[in-house]
Write a protein that holds these residues in place. Sequence first.
Motif, PDB file in Angstrom:
ATOM      1  N   ALA A  76       0.837  -1.209   0.000  1.00 52.26           N
ATOM      2  CA  ALA A  76       0.000   0.000   0.000  1.00 52.26           C
ATOM      3  C   ALA A  76       0.871   1.257   0.000  1.00 52.26           C
ATOM      4  N   TYR A  77       1.961   1.212   0.752  1.00 55.93           N
ATOM      5  CA  TYR A  77       2.849   2.379   0.798  1.00 55.93           C
ATOM      6  C   TYR A  77       3.480   2.620  -0.577  1.00 55.93           C
ATOM      7  N   ARG A  78       3.905   1.522  -1.198  1.00 53.36           N
ATOM      8  CA  ARG A  78       4.517   1.601  -2.521  1.00 53.36           C
ATOM      9  C   ARG A  78       3.537   2.227  -3.526  1.00 53.36           C
ATOM     10  N   ALA A  79       2.288   1.754  -3.495  1.00 46.11           N
ATOM     11  CA  ALA A  79       1.281   2.261  -4.436  1.00 46.11           C
ATOM     12  C   ALA A  79       1.069   3.761  -4.238  1.00 46.11           C
ATOM     13  N   ALA A  80       1.049   4.202  -2.990  1.00 48.47           N
ATOM     14  CA  ALA A  80       0.855   5.628  -2.712  1.00 48.47           C
ATOM     15  C   ALA A  80       2.047   6.440  -3.226  1.00 48.47           C
ATOM     16  N   ARG A  85       4.533  10.120  -7.149  1.00 48.16           N
ATOM     17  CA  ARG A  85       5.600  10.270  -8.138  1.00 48.16           C
ATOM     18  C   ARG A  85       5.013  10.610  -9.504  1.00 48.16           C
ATOM     19  N   ALA A  86       3.913   9.920  -9.825  1.00 51.06           N
ATOM     20  CA  ALA A  86       3.252  10.164 -11.115  1.00 51.06           C
ATOM     21  C   ALA A  86       2.717  11.591 -11.191  1.00 51.06           C
ATOM     22  N   LEU A 200       4.247   9.030   5.982  1.00 56.69           N
ATOM     23  CA  LEU A 200       3.475   8.410   4.903  1.00 56.69           C
ATOM     24  C   LEU A 200       2.650   7.237   5.441  1.00 56.69           C
ATOM     25  N   ALA A 201       3.300   6.370   6.201  1.00 54.84           N
ATOM     26  CA  ALA A 201       2.616   5.174   6.709  1.00 54.84           C
ATOM     27  C   ALA A 201       1.453   5.549   7.628  1.00 54.84           C
ATOM     28  N   VAL A 202       1.679   6.555   8.475  1.00 55.27           N
ATOM     29  CA  VAL A 202       0.636   6.945   9.439  1.00 55.27           C
ATOM     30  C   VAL A 202      -0.629   7.437   8.734  1.00 55.27           C
ATOM     31  N   VAL A 203      -0.470   8.296   7.739  1.00 58.35           N
ATOM     32  CA  VAL A 203      -1.690   8.819   7.100  1.00 58.35           C
ATOM     33  C   VAL A 203      -2.416   7.718   6.329  1.00 58.35           C
ATOM     34  N   LEU A 204      -1.655   6.845   5.690  1.00 64.68           N
ATOM     35  CA  LEU A 204      -2.302   5.759   4.942  1.00 64.68           C
ATOM     36  C   LEU A 204      -3.008   4.796   5.898  1.00 64.68           C
ATOM     37  N   ASP A 205      -2.358   4.487   7.001  1.00 66.60           N
ATOM     38  CA  ASP A 205      -2.940   3.516   7.935  1.00 66.60           C
ATOM     39  C   ASP A 205      -4.113   4.100   8.707  1.00 66.60           C
ATOM     40  N   ASP A 206      -4.021   5.360   9.105  1.00 61.60           N
ATOM     41  CA  ASP A 206      -5.165   5.963   9.798  1.00 61.60           C
ATOM     42  C   ASP A 206      -6.393   5.914   8.889  1.00 61.60           C
ATOM     43  N   ALA A 207      -6.204   6.203   7.604  1.00 56.83           N
ATOM     44  CA  ALA A 207      -7.341   6.166   6.672  1.00 56.83           C
ATOM     45  C   ALA A 207      -7.812   4.725   6.477  1.00 56.83           C
ATOM     46  N   PHE A 208      -6.879   3.810   6.291  1.00 55.80           N
ATOM     47  CA  PHE A 208      -7.209   2.397   6.060  1.00 55.80           C
ATOM     48  C   PHE A 208      -7.986   1.818   7.247  1.00 55.80           C
ATOM     49  N   GLN A 209      -7.605   2.225   8.453  1.00 54.40           N
ATOM     50  CA  GLN A 209      -8.266   1.704   9.651  1.00 54.40           C
ATOM     51  C   GLN A 209      -9.513   2.507  10.025  1.00 54.40           C
ATOM     52  N   GLY A 210      -9.804   3.575   9.271  1.00 52.94           N
ATOM     53  CA  GLY A 210     -11.001   4.366   9.566  1.00 52.94           C
ATOM     54  C   GLY A 210     -10.898   5.171  10.847  1.00 52.94           C
ATOM     55  N   VAL A 211      -9.659   5.556  11.198  1.00 56.09           N
ATOM     56  CA  VAL A 211      -9.451   6.339  12.425  1.00 56.09           C
ATOM     57  C   VAL A 211     -10.046   7.742  12.235  1.00 56.09           C
ATOM     58  N   THR A 212     -10.873   8.165  13.186  1.00 58.56           N
ATOM     59  CA  THR A 212     -11.489   9.499  13.079  1.00 58.56           C
ATOM     60  C   THR A 212     -10.854  10.487  14.055  1.00 58.56           C
ATOM     61  N   LEU A 213     -10.207   9.968  15.102  1.00 61.07           N
ATOM     62  CA  LEU A 213      -9.590  10.848  16.103  1.00 61.07           C
ATOM     63  C   LEU A 213      -8.208  10.303  16.446  1.00 61.07           C
ATOM     64  N   LEU A 230      -0.197  15.437   3.331  1.00 62.72           N
ATOM     65  CA  LEU A 230      -0.173  14.122   2.668  1.00 62.72           C
ATOM     66  C   LEU A 230      -1.588  13.576   2.490  1.00 62.72           C
ATOM     67  N   GLN A 231      -2.433  13.767   3.503  1.00 64.05           N
ATOM     68  CA  GLN A 231      -3.831  13.315   3.362  1.00 64.05           C
ATOM     69  C   GLN A 231      -4.477  13.975   2.151  1.00 64.05           C
ATOM     70  N   ALA A 232      -4.245  15.280   1.988  1.00 63.07           N
ATOM     71  CA  ALA A 232      -4.855  16.004   0.867  1.00 63.07           C
ATOM     72  C   ALA A 232      -4.315  15.481  -0.466  1.00 63.07           C
ATOM     73  N   LEU A 233      -2.998  15.295  -0.550  1.00 65.46           N
ATOM     74  CA  LEU A 233      -2.398  14.851  -1.814  1.00 65.46           C
ATOM     75  C   LEU A 233      -2.858  13.440  -2.177  1.00 65.46           C
ATOM     76  N   LEU A 234      -3.092  12.620  -1.166  1.00 68.59           N
ATOM     77  CA  LEU A 234      -3.458  11.219  -1.412  1.00 68.59           C
ATOM     78  C   LEU A 234      -4.967  11.013  -1.429  1.00 68.59           C
ATOM     79  N   GLY A 235      -5.736  12.096  -1.279  1.00 69.81           N
ATOM     80  CA  GLY A 235      -7.195  11.977  -1.310  1.00 69.81           C
ATOM     81  C   GLY A 235      -7.759  11.185  -0.142  1.00 69.81           C
ATOM     82  N   LEU A 236      -7.117  11.327   1.030  1.00 67.05           N
ATOM     83  CA  LEU A 236      -7.560  10.582   2.213  1.00 67.05           C
ATOM     84  C   LEU A 236      -8.415  11.484   3.107  1.00 67.05           C
ATOM     85  N   PRO A 237      -9.356  10.899   3.861  1.00 68.60           N
ATOM     86  CA  PRO A 237     -10.119  11.716   4.810  1.00 68.60           C
ATOM     87  C   PRO A 237      -9.200  12.233   5.918  1.00 68.60           C
TER      88      PRO A 237
END
Length: 283
Positions: A76-80, A85-86, A200-213, A230-237
């Motif tokens: 997941a980190y690699r994909a992000a 990069r793209a 990077l890992a924290v923002v992806l994982d917080d979103a993946f786990q549905g963390v709200t707080l 990073l959340q904004a660039l990756l389109g994460l809540p």
Amino acid sequence: MIVTRFAPSPTGFLHLGHAFAALTAAHAGGRFLLRIEDIDGTRCRPEFETAIYEDLAWLELNWEKPVLRQSDRFGAYRAALDGLRAQGLLYPCFCTRAEIAAEVARAIEAPHNMSLGPEGPVYPGTCRYLGDAQRLERMAGGAPYALRLNAQKAADRAGALSFQENGAGPQGEQGAIAVDPLLFGDIVLARKETPASYHLAVVLDDAFQGVTLVTRGDDLFAAAHIQRVLQALLGLPAPAYAHHKLILDETGKKFSKRDSAVTLRTLRERGATADAIRAQLGF
Ligand code: GLU
């Protein structure tokens, strides 16, 4: 529904500071998750992970299973990273730590060339100016490189942002906090030996786990600036944050994982009860 998490790294035994952080997350109401932040394979050890479960169970905390391990998330980190990069937001950096230190030392002579971030002097941007041909040549030559975020491009892309602080930051910051996207400069998002950075890992994982707080210590308050970018660039809540005071030792210093006297296991061996620890920490 509030979803919180406790996200320790298994690089040592949990101490009173960790207990306070875990209790704070678990008592925020709602669902309570656990995440093992074990990206750095050189420092993490399985016995510390086992000890985390034992110590949290001893504190009578209940977390949802299965537990997320960052070492299972490299895909997941690699994909992000590929996505960023793209978008042209990353560049390879070939600088060694010694080269960066030398560059920073030079910049100190001309302070207008240098800015200080929460983790020390920010990267002076040396490799930002390499041309495509130079980059390809060095990569083809097998030079190891890190991937850095071009902070100015990221700022332009993300636009004005804020994050929600429901607790209080180190200076009592509360409410909607305006993000400074350049605060950390061109931070490293991946290295050869560590394919995803903490941020990077924290923002992806917080979103993946549905963390709200996100509840965590004041020492990570500044990190919310770059994590919101990073959340904004990756389109994460964007989760809300509630940073809390740090539990300090008698000399006013942060507990260190090397200080075995205050690990939960030592306290337990010396006869402390979970009730007493919880009461000591205000729970
Ligand atoms: N793993 C981090 C630590 O042990 C916490 C990360 C976070 O809460 O964002 O300090």
